[in-house]
Write a protein that holds these residues in place. Structure first.
Motif, mmCIF file in Angstrom:
data_model
loop_
_atom_site.group_PDB
_atom_site.id
_atom_site.type_symbol
_atom_site.label_atom_id
_atom_site.label_comp_id
_atom_site.label_asym_id
_atom_site.label_seq_id
_atom_site.Cartn_x
_atom_site.Cartn_y
_atom_site.Cartn_z
ATOM 1 N N LEU A 63 3.499 -0.979 3.885
ATOM 2 C CA LEU A 63 2.764 0.255 3.649
ATOM 3 C C LEU A 63 3.755 1.408 3.613
ATOM 4 O O LEU A 63 4.512 1.611 4.556
ATOM 5 C CB LEU A 63 1.740 0.494 4.761
ATOM 6 N N SER B 21 -5.963 13.173 1.564
ATOM 7 C CA SER B 21 -5.021 12.062 1.398
ATOM 8 C C SER B 21 -5.596 11.042 0.417
ATOM 9 O O SER B 21 -6.800 10.956 0.233
ATOM 10 C CB SER B 21 -4.752 11.380 2.749
ATOM 11 N N ILE C 100 0.334 5.653 0.630
ATOM 12 C CA ILE C 100 -0.554 6.773 0.950
ATOM 13 C C ILE C 100 0.168 8.094 0.713
ATOM 14 O O ILE C 100 1.291 8.295 1.183
ATOM 15 C CB ILE C 100 -1.049 6.707 2.408
ATOM 16 N N VAL D 263 -6.517 2.229 4.684
ATOM 17 C CA VAL D 263 -5.970 0.923 4.318
ATOM 18 C C VAL D 263 -7.034 -0.165 4.448
ATOM 19 O O VAL D 263 -7.189 -1.013 3.561
ATOM 20 C CB VAL D 263 -4.738 0.568 5.177
ATOM 21 N N LEU E 30 4.227 5.436 3.472
ATOM 22 C CA LEU E 30 3.516 6.682 3.753
ATOM 23 C C LEU E 30 4.375 7.861 3.318
ATOM 24 O O LEU E 30 5.469 8.069 3.839
ATOM 25 C CB LEU E 30 3.207 6.803 5.251
ATOM 26 N N GLY F 209 0.823 -1.206 0.000
ATOM 27 C CA GLY F 209 0.000 0.000 0.000
ATOM 28 C C GLY F 209 0.852 1.249 0.000
ATOM 29 O O GLY F 209 2.006 1.252 0.446
ATOM 30 N N MET G 15 -4.923 6.892 -1.165
ATOM 31 C CA MET G 15 -4.225 5.618 -0.997
ATOM 32 C C MET G 15 -4.428 4.700 -2.196
ATOM 33 O O MET G 15 -5.494 4.680 -2.812
ATOM 34 C CB MET G 15 -4.728 4.885 0.248
ATOM 35 N N VAL H 34 -5.106 6.919 8.623
ATOM 36 C CA VAL H 34 -4.296 6.016 7.796
ATOM 37 C C VAL H 34 -4.890 4.609 7.849
ATOM 38 O O VAL H 34 -5.084 3.950 6.815
ATOM 39 C CB VAL H 34 -2.828 5.997 8.272
ATOM 40 N N ALA I 142 0.893 8.570 -4.037
ATOM 41 C CA ALA I 142 0.648 7.319 -3.313
ATOM 42 C C ALA I 142 1.312 6.150 -4.042
ATOM 43 O O ALA I 142 1.747 5.179 -3.420
ATOM 44 C CB ALA I 142 -0.858 7.071 -3.185
#
Length: 344
Positions: free
Chosen positions: A76, A20, A13, A58, A78, A11, A22, A54, A311
């Protein structure tokens, strides 16, 4: 549905000051889901709320992709506004592991600028953010990074939507106070300011600047000022955007001494991120005036815009952090909107 166990999932973001976004990738590069959320800048919303938002994005992405929401993804990444310092990055990582362990096995945190560069190229470059706030970062081919700006609205954010809006308001206030009287007409800026904030006279603005301060909301005034510069040809609005172009160019030049020669030889690409770049035609004169009036090593300059959210780059950073490589289509992720030859 629990997803195909033969694949791993990554993932990414893009955590902005206003909103934001994702993306969830399968390890073969297939996009499984996109989700969106509000600001995840921990300095604006607090760390607890940041982590919560966050996690929600997800988990929503997992649900869309048909994955088990209780099973963490592999990694993930970020790319967060307000996450430039190592200490702040580690706090987010620790918080995710201790409070939201079901989200991801591994978490990698970097600045929003890193995410933008990683979306556009695998070899490094400069990213120049001019959205709600502003920031500029250089990533060299060897991974070394250098920064100019990104210090927030109290001592930075030059060239951003907030900065343009704040300067417009101050120009009007200073003119009315006879502190710095302007030769140009301030009527459009005054009327636009009063209408945008729904106030009858300038004292009403103090409520929004102090009692109910909202950086993103104030930055929103910039869109109206851009319309004034383009449609009404308002002199003050046009000057504000020329000034923004000039100070944004100065960010690039501030990093020039640190740029690896390899980047210069292939032609320097600057990834331009944020809504202010929609007004490039208004900023171009100021930007080029600054670039052409200074001595530097840059001979070929290209400005490009992302066609995909940062992202995507954040997901790539997350994959790299655990020794994996996510196949990304860089050519499809960004496009050049301006280029020029400089010097001899």
């Amino acid at each position: 549905m629990a997803g195909d166990s033969t694949y791993e999932y990554f993932g990414g973001i893009e955590g902005g000051a206003t909103h934001s976004k994702m993306v969830l990738f399968r390890s073969d590069g297939k996009v499984m889901a996109w989700t969106e959320g509000p600001s995840t800048n921990q300095w604006l919303v607090g760390q607890e709320e940041c982590l919560k938002r966050v996690s929600q994005m997800v988990q929503e992405a997992k649900k869309i992709a048909g994955l088990d929401e209780d099973k963490p993804i592999k990694a993930l990444g970020l790319a967060m506004s307000g996450a430039d310092q190592k200490e702040a990055q580690q706090q987010i990582i620790d918080g995710m592991k201790s409070k939201y362990s079901q989200v991801s096995q591994n978490v990698a945190v970097s600045s929003d600028t890193n995410g933008s560069i990683a979306t556009a190229t695998a070899t490094g470059g400069i990213v120049l953010i001019a959205g709600t706030g502003s920031n500029c970062q250089l990533v060299n081919p060897d991974g070394s990074t250098y920064r100019c700006g990104g210090w927030g609205h109290l001592i930075g954010d030059e060239g951003s939507a907030y900065w343009i809006s704040q300067r417009a308001m101050k120009a009007y206030f200073d003119h009315e106070d006879n502190l710095h009287p302007l030769k140009c007409d301030v009527t459009f800026v005054r009327d636009t300011m009063l209408k945008y904030f729904k106030i009858e006279e300038r004292n009403g603005l103090l409520h929004y600047l102090y009692t109910k301060f909202d950086k993103s909301f104030i930055a929103g005034l910039c869109k109206e000022l851009a319309a004034g510069a383009t449609e009404k040809k308002d002199e003050l609005c046009q000057q504000l955007f020329r000034d923004a172009g000039q100070i944004l160019a100065r960010h690039v030049l501030a990093l020039e001494p640190k740029i690896d020669q390899k980047l210069l030889e292939q032609g320097l690409s600057v990834v331009c991120v944020g809504s202010v770049w929609k007004s490039w035609d208004l900023m171009k004169q100021g930007f080029m005036k600054e670039i052409e009036s200074r001595d530097h090593r840059i001979r070929h300059l290209s400005l490009c815009e992302l066609k995909q959210s940062a992202a995507v780059g954040a997901a790539g950073i997350g994959a790299t952090s655990v020794g994996s490589t996510l196949p990304l289509d860089y050519a499809a992720n960004a496009s050049v909107f301006f280029q020029t030859q400089l010097g001899k």
